[in-house]
Enzyme design. Structure first.
Site, PDB file in Angstrom:
ATOM      1  N   ASP A  39       7.961   8.415  10.807  1.00 29.97           N
ATOM      2  CA  ASP A  39       7.177   7.241  10.408  1.00 29.97           C
ATOM      3  C   ASP A  39       7.553   6.753   9.009  1.00 29.97           C
ATOM      4  OD1 ASP A  39       5.069   5.386  10.881  1.00 29.97           O
ATOM      5  OD2 ASP A  39       3.736   6.564   9.603  1.00 29.97           O
ATOM      6  N   HIS A  90      11.375   4.216   5.648  1.00 36.03           N
ATOM      7  CA  HIS A  90      11.167   3.672   4.308  1.00 36.03           C
ATOM      8  C   HIS A  90      11.826   4.481   3.191  1.00 36.03           C
ATOM      9  CE1 HIS A  90       8.444   1.238   6.489  1.00 36.03           C
ATOM     10  NE2 HIS A  90       7.455   2.093   6.543  1.00 36.03           N
TER      11      HIS A  90
HETATM   12  C1  BG6 Z   1       4.111   2.037   8.012  1.00 36.46           C
HETATM   13  C2  BG6 Z   1       3.732   3.333   8.652  1.00 36.46           C
HETATM   14  O1  BG6 Z   1       5.444   1.722   8.301  1.00 36.46           O
HETATM   15  O2  BG6 Z   1       3.931   2.135   6.601  1.00 36.46           O
HETATM   16  C3  BG6 Z   1       2.296   3.666   8.335  1.00 36.46           C
HETATM   17  O3  BG6 Z   1       3.898   3.230  10.061  1.00 36.46           O
HETATM   18  C4  BG6 Z   1       2.067   3.668   6.844  1.00 36.46           C
HETATM   19  O4  BG6 Z   1       1.926   4.928   8.881  1.00 36.46           O
HETATM   20  C5  BG6 Z   1       2.591   2.391   6.214  1.00 36.46           C
HETATM   21  O5  BG6 Z   1       0.679   3.776   6.631  1.00 36.46           O
HETATM   22  C6  BG6 Z   1       2.550   2.494   4.711  1.00 36.46           C
HETATM   23  O6  BG6 Z   1       2.846   1.263   4.150  1.00 36.46           O
HETATM   24  P1  BG6 Z   1       2.340   0.884   2.691  1.00 36.46           P
HETATM   25  O7  BG6 Z   1       2.919  -0.464   2.450  1.00 36.46           O
HETATM   26  O8  BG6 Z   1       0.850   0.878   2.743  1.00 36.46           O
HETATM   27  O9  BG6 Z   1       2.863   1.930   1.769  1.00 36.46           O
END
Ligand code: BG6
Length: 519
Positions: free
Chosen positions: A252, A257
């Site tokens: 995930d 990311h």
């Molecule tokens: C998403 C994930 O891609 O990014 C989620 O699937 C996560 O699980 C989210 O909560 C986090 O994003 P941000 O922008 O809140 O850090």
């Protein structure tokens, strides 16, 4: 994102319009772009899903989410609502696609005079990607013009597709998805979205590194000791337990990311800011990451799962107690990984990536730890607080900013040295409003700018990196699954992973030194 956006007229077709992402992120982002005047006046938006709804129902459903925008106003809303449409259809079924969707897309293209420019957005369950992409192809919605649009965008129509993560569940399924996409769309028409790349500070990182001459000479194994990249969230899995059970933190967050943020941080200098140059360097970096053997996974990765606890004033039930997860689930809600890069620049510099749900604080942060000065000539002046090697902290969220820790001499005759922080806050310095990542990225896609999107090779490279760890966990269900209480900074096992470079830099340790750090 171009300085002055010059978006083409276009129809944005969102598959999965009754889903969460559409109402929480996509429509509010489009509203904001409309408010700022960034979209062409000839822009139509068509939501598609199986749920029966009229245009009016859809518009009414979307309004409260746009009203959360602090700059919401009725006049902009009515202009925006005039662009919103909805079509119930089963996009996975070719006859429904042909009978319900194609005529509506044609009609709206004419109504908004969009010159057949269409941006498709796949915001559906990954299992629906294949049939929808195939149907877009079978219904001949991708015209020949796509081959020319990047050269002469003003006249020839284009069709692009934004694909949401997860890009597959593993390497094999990602390769399959890329093949399916490649049969219908040219590579340059595919926009694999990673909303982290749309975050203001991740973009600022590019400017910070490549518009300033002072960092590049230091950005290597000679000066940098190690790097930590953290994405901590305070929320648990909320209502996404069923999805999360099959995903876990490694898929995930790390596969997507964090490896992407690392690529931006560690890549070589691109020859320009053009998408193709950025992509090449990021891909090279990801492909230089050492692929470990499955059996070595315990030396490189730690997994954890949260148990009940308090995060701030909120009590979070343990992951296994969630109604949508298994009582004996081994899905990791926390993952940490040591990543090594086999190239001249980074040989021997570990990158530690960690992410977790139900952690103490919402924080996305990069810590670049420099080496100590080679010879300490001031050691006798250090008093209790030994000078620490320089450290650069890049706060991605919240409080987007950068701070640099250094050692200074306390004024007067004390002859004492102390650690100090130089701090920079983007909004405080430059003013303006920070924009939602999705707004940046949607606008880029409409403008045909792929610099902040991933290409298929990066996605596949990232899967290769995490696969040995995922396989080890899958093949050894009894392998350590460390627990951590909700509201903590994660399992102790992660501290062992980062030794001897640690500890992890958690905000508490810093706060006392400066008001400027980690409010
Ligand atoms: C998403 C994930 O891609 O990014 C989620 O699937 C996560 O699980 C989210 O909560 C986090 O994003 P941000 O922008 O809140 O850090």
């Amino acid at each position: 994102m171009p300085t002055t956006p010059q978006p083409d007229p276009c129809l944005i077709v969102i598959y999965g319009a009754s889903g969460d992402l559409t109402k929480r992120k996509l429509i509010p982002a489009l509203y904001d772009l409309c408010r700022l005047g960034y979209l062409s006046a000839k822009t139509g938006i068509l939501g598609v899903s199986r749920t029966a709804m009229s245009d009016a129902d859809f518009i009414e459903r979307m309004k409260p989410w746009c009203q959360e925008n602090p700059h919401f106003d009725e006049q902009t809303w009515s202009r925006f609502a005039g662009r919103l449409h909805y079509q119930p259809a089963d996009a996975t079924d070719l006859s429904s696609f042909r009978e319900q969707l194609v005529p509506r897309i044609d009609q709206l293209s004419q109504q908004h005079d969009v010159n057949d420019n269409v941006l498709y957005y796949l915001s559906v369950a990954p299992s629906l990607y294949d049939p929808i992409i195939n149907n877009i192809g079978a219904a001949q919605l991708v015209t020949e013009g796509k081959r020319w649009c990047s050269i002469n965008r003003d006249r020839l129509p284009w069709q692009r597709i934004i694909v949401e993560k997860p890009f597959g569940h593993d390497l094999k399924s990602a390769e399959h998805l890329n093949r399916v996409l490649g049969r219908v769309f040219d590579e340059e028409s595919v926009y694999n979205i990673d909303h982290y790349l749309g975050k203001e500070t991740v973009q600022n990182l590019l400017v910070f590194r490549f518009a300033n001459a002072i960092w590049e000479p230091l950005w290597n194994r000679t000066y940098i000791d190690h790097v930590q990249i953290t994405a901590a969230e305070t929320v648990g899995v909320e209502d996404r337990g069923a999805f999360y059970e099959n995903a876990g933190a490694m898929r995930d967050m790390i596969q997507s990311h964090l490896l992407q943020v690392m690529a931006v941080l560690a890549m070589d200098t691109p020859s320009s800011s053009a998408a193709q140059h950025l992509r090449v360097e990021q891909r090279k970096l990801l492909e230089a990451i050492r692929l470990i053997d499955e059996a070595d996974a315990p030396d490189y990765a730690v997994r954890g799962q949260y148990t009940a606890g308090d995060v701030g004033d909120k009590t979070i039930v343990g992951y296994r107690e969630d109604p949508n997860t298994a009582d004996d689930s081994t899905t990791e809600t926390y993952a940490a990984m040591k990543v090594l890069v086999d190239n001249w620049r980074w040989q021997g510099v570990p990158f530690y990536l960690r992410t977790g749900k139900a952690m103490r604080r919402k924080l996305t942060q990069i810590v670049v730890q420099f080496r100590a000065a080679p010879h300490a000539i001031y050691s006798e002046m250090c008093g209790e607080e030994a000078p620490k090697p320089n450290r650069l902290v890049i706060n991605v969220q919240p409080d987007e900013g950068i701070n640099l820790k250094f050692t200074g001499k306390v004024p007067g005759q004390t002859g004492t040295l102390r650690n100090a922080v130089m701090d920079f806050d983007y909004l405080e310095q430059f003013g303006g409003e920070s924009q939602e990542a999705y707004a940046h990225l949607l606008l880029d896609a409409v403008c045909g700018d792929r610099s902040l999107f991933k290409d298929r090779f990066e996605i596949e490279a990232a899967w290769r990196i995490v696969t040995p760890v995922l396989n080890y966990w899958a093949n050894n269900p009894d392998a350590e699954l460390a627990t951590y209480a909700a509201g903590s900074w994660g399992p102790e096992a992660a501290d062992r992973l980062i030794e001897p470079f640690g500890p992890w830099r958690n905000p508490e340790g810093e706060v006392s030194r400066s008001r400027l750090v980690h409010k």
